[in-house]
Design an enzyme around this catalytic site. Structure first.
Site, PDB file in Angstrom:
ATOM      1  N   ASP A  71       0.791  -1.226   0.187  1.00  0.00           N
ATOM      2  CA  ASP A  71       0.009  -0.091  -0.041  1.00  0.00           C
ATOM      3  C   ASP A  71       0.972   1.227  -0.273  1.00  0.00           C
ATOM      4  O   ASP A  71       1.922   1.236   0.407  1.00  0.00           O
ATOM      5  CB  ASP A  71      -0.996   0.136   1.229  1.00  0.00           C
ATOM      6  CG  ASP A  71      -0.205  -0.170   2.635  1.00  0.00           C
ATOM      7  OD1 ASP A  71       0.704  -0.706   2.487  1.00  0.00           O
ATOM      8  OD2 ASP A  71      -0.680   0.519   3.630  1.00  0.00           O
ATOM      9  N   GLU A 105       0.058  -0.938   5.826  1.00  0.00           N
ATOM     10  CA  GLU A 105       1.139  -0.361   6.680  1.00  0.00           C
ATOM     11  C   GLU A 105       1.094   1.459   6.737  1.00  0.00           C
ATOM     12  O   GLU A 105       1.328   1.782   7.697  1.00  0.00           O
ATOM     13  CB  GLU A 105       2.423  -0.615   6.016  1.00  0.00           C
ATOM     14  CG  GLU A 105       3.702  -0.489   6.915  1.00  0.00           C
ATOM     15  CD  GLU A 105       4.184   0.845   6.822  1.00  0.00           C
ATOM     16  OE1 GLU A 105       5.180   1.261   7.626  1.00  0.00           O
ATOM     17  OE2 GLU A 105       3.829   1.838   5.997  1.00  0.00           O
TER      18      GLU A 105
END
Length: 378
Positions: free
Chosen positions: A68, A133
């Site tokens: 991500d 994250e």
């Protein structure tokens, strides 16, 4: 075109704004399976998590990272479209180039090269990849580590691909991180007319006294490799929008980045103690983002130092600075954790970028780390 650059471009072209993986992990899993990895999906609450392992015996060495990325900001202000993965003058442009799709590509390339040279190493290799994250980070690496703990699976050594380097690849590695403690504080007052302060209680005036004490306090002097604990106010809001009204409350958000010299419990106690000293009425909510961790000198640090010296020709600085990383969820299991990645100068910014030569050098460095680990494990 190198394998590292080709894969980095393929990943960047997938618009995986947190927590959307956008198919990045499918790409990684296909390549890992071709190298003999067993891939398992440990998704939670819509977050994509890949756990891939190769080998059946020996210590477990893991690469950890995330697919991500943070939002781009105004795409029209980028020199090159953020998800086009344009290479210009030897520079790869795009969201995630440095944080951290470039690292993921380098990890895959390095593992492929190492296994081509050492088909049956004396240790297992794993990949722990998440799409959570850059966001809340509660259903990503944390979820995987909880699953591994329930199965009594232990990571022994872990390289996290966060962009650790400052001016040149390998000049800084992270061997630990400070803890992070967040708070939302509401100071209570009594709303009233500014002309009649005796009939009101101004929470802004109360806050000035209490917050000044917190700002001026020396919390500690650091410990070993850790800098002193820091306290930072990130937001304050109060008021009704009218000039002649004393507000009824004030909201404040603040953060501690703390060393092992303190505990989060001790910090909470000291904050409450300071506010009560000034007779402030308040409510407070705490959120722990992660406790401090530190990897002592040992096999992994030695292997990383040797690899950087061999490939980059420099001895890295060992740092515990910077923000938090998913290493905070891996280290408590007992794993040795080191963060090694590209230069961090453009992460989270417009025009995020990384040198193509640097990516290839990173892949070579990761390969050298695997070789060094293998030699030390015999």
């Amino acid at each position: 075109m190198s394998r590292t650059l080709e894969l980095a471009q393929e990943l960047i072209r997938r618009r995986s704004v947190t927590p959307d993986d956008a198919g990045c992990q499918d790409v990684l899993a296909a390549r890992l399976e071709s190298l003999g990895f067993r891939c398992e999906w440990l998704d939670r609450n819509g977050v994509r998590n890949l756990w891939a392992v190769r080998g059946d015996d020996g210590p477990l060495f893991a690469f950890a990272g995330h697919t991500d990325v943070v939002p781009t900001g105004p795409e029209t202000e980028w020199t090159h479209p953020p998800f086009d993965a344009v290479v210009a003058d030897g520079i790869l442009h795009g969201r995630g180039a440095a944080d951290m799709k470039g690292s993921l590509a380098a990890m895959l390339a390095a593992t492929g090269q190492f296994l081509a040279d050492t088909p049956e190493p004396a240790f297992r290799i794993a990949f722990l990849i998440t799409s959570d994250e850059e966001g809340p980070a509660r259903d990503g690496t944390l979820a995987v580590m909880e699953t591994l703990a329930a199965r009594n699976e232990q990571i022994d050594y872990c390289i996290v691909g966060e962009p650790s380097s400052r001016d040149a690849l390998g000049d800084v590695i992270r061997v630990g991180r400070r803890g992070s403690l967040n708070a939302k504080l509401r100071i209570k007052g009594k709303q009233g007319h500014v002309a009649y302060p005796d009939l009101a209680m101004n929470p802004i005036h109360q806050a000035i006294k209490g917050l000044e004490g917190l700002v001026e306090r020396i919390w500690d002097h650091g410990q070993d490799s850790f800098p002193p604990t820091s306290f930072q106010i990130s937001n304050i809001s109060a008021g009704t929008g009218a000039e002649n009204v004393i507000p009824g409350s004030l909201d404040c958000a603040f953060n501690f980045r703390y060393s092992p010299a303190l505990t989060s419990q001790r910090l909470r106690h000291q904050v409450v103690e300071e506010l009560r000293y000034h007779d402030i009425e308040f409510d407070i909510e705490w959120r722990e983002s992660g406790e401090p961790f530190y990897t002592e000198p040992g096999l992994l640090r030695d292997a990383v130092d040797a690899a950087i010296q061999q490939v980059c020709g420099r001895t890295p600085e060992h740092s515990t600075g910077g923000g938090t990383s998913d290493g905070r969820y891996i280290a408590p299991s007992g794993a040795q954790v080191v963060e090694l990645g590209p230069i961090n100068a453009t992460i989270h910014q417009l025009d995020e970028q990384v040198s193509v030569a640097e990516l290839d050098q990173l892949a070579e460095t990761y390969t050298a780390v695997l070789v060094e680990v293998a030699s030390r494990l015999g």
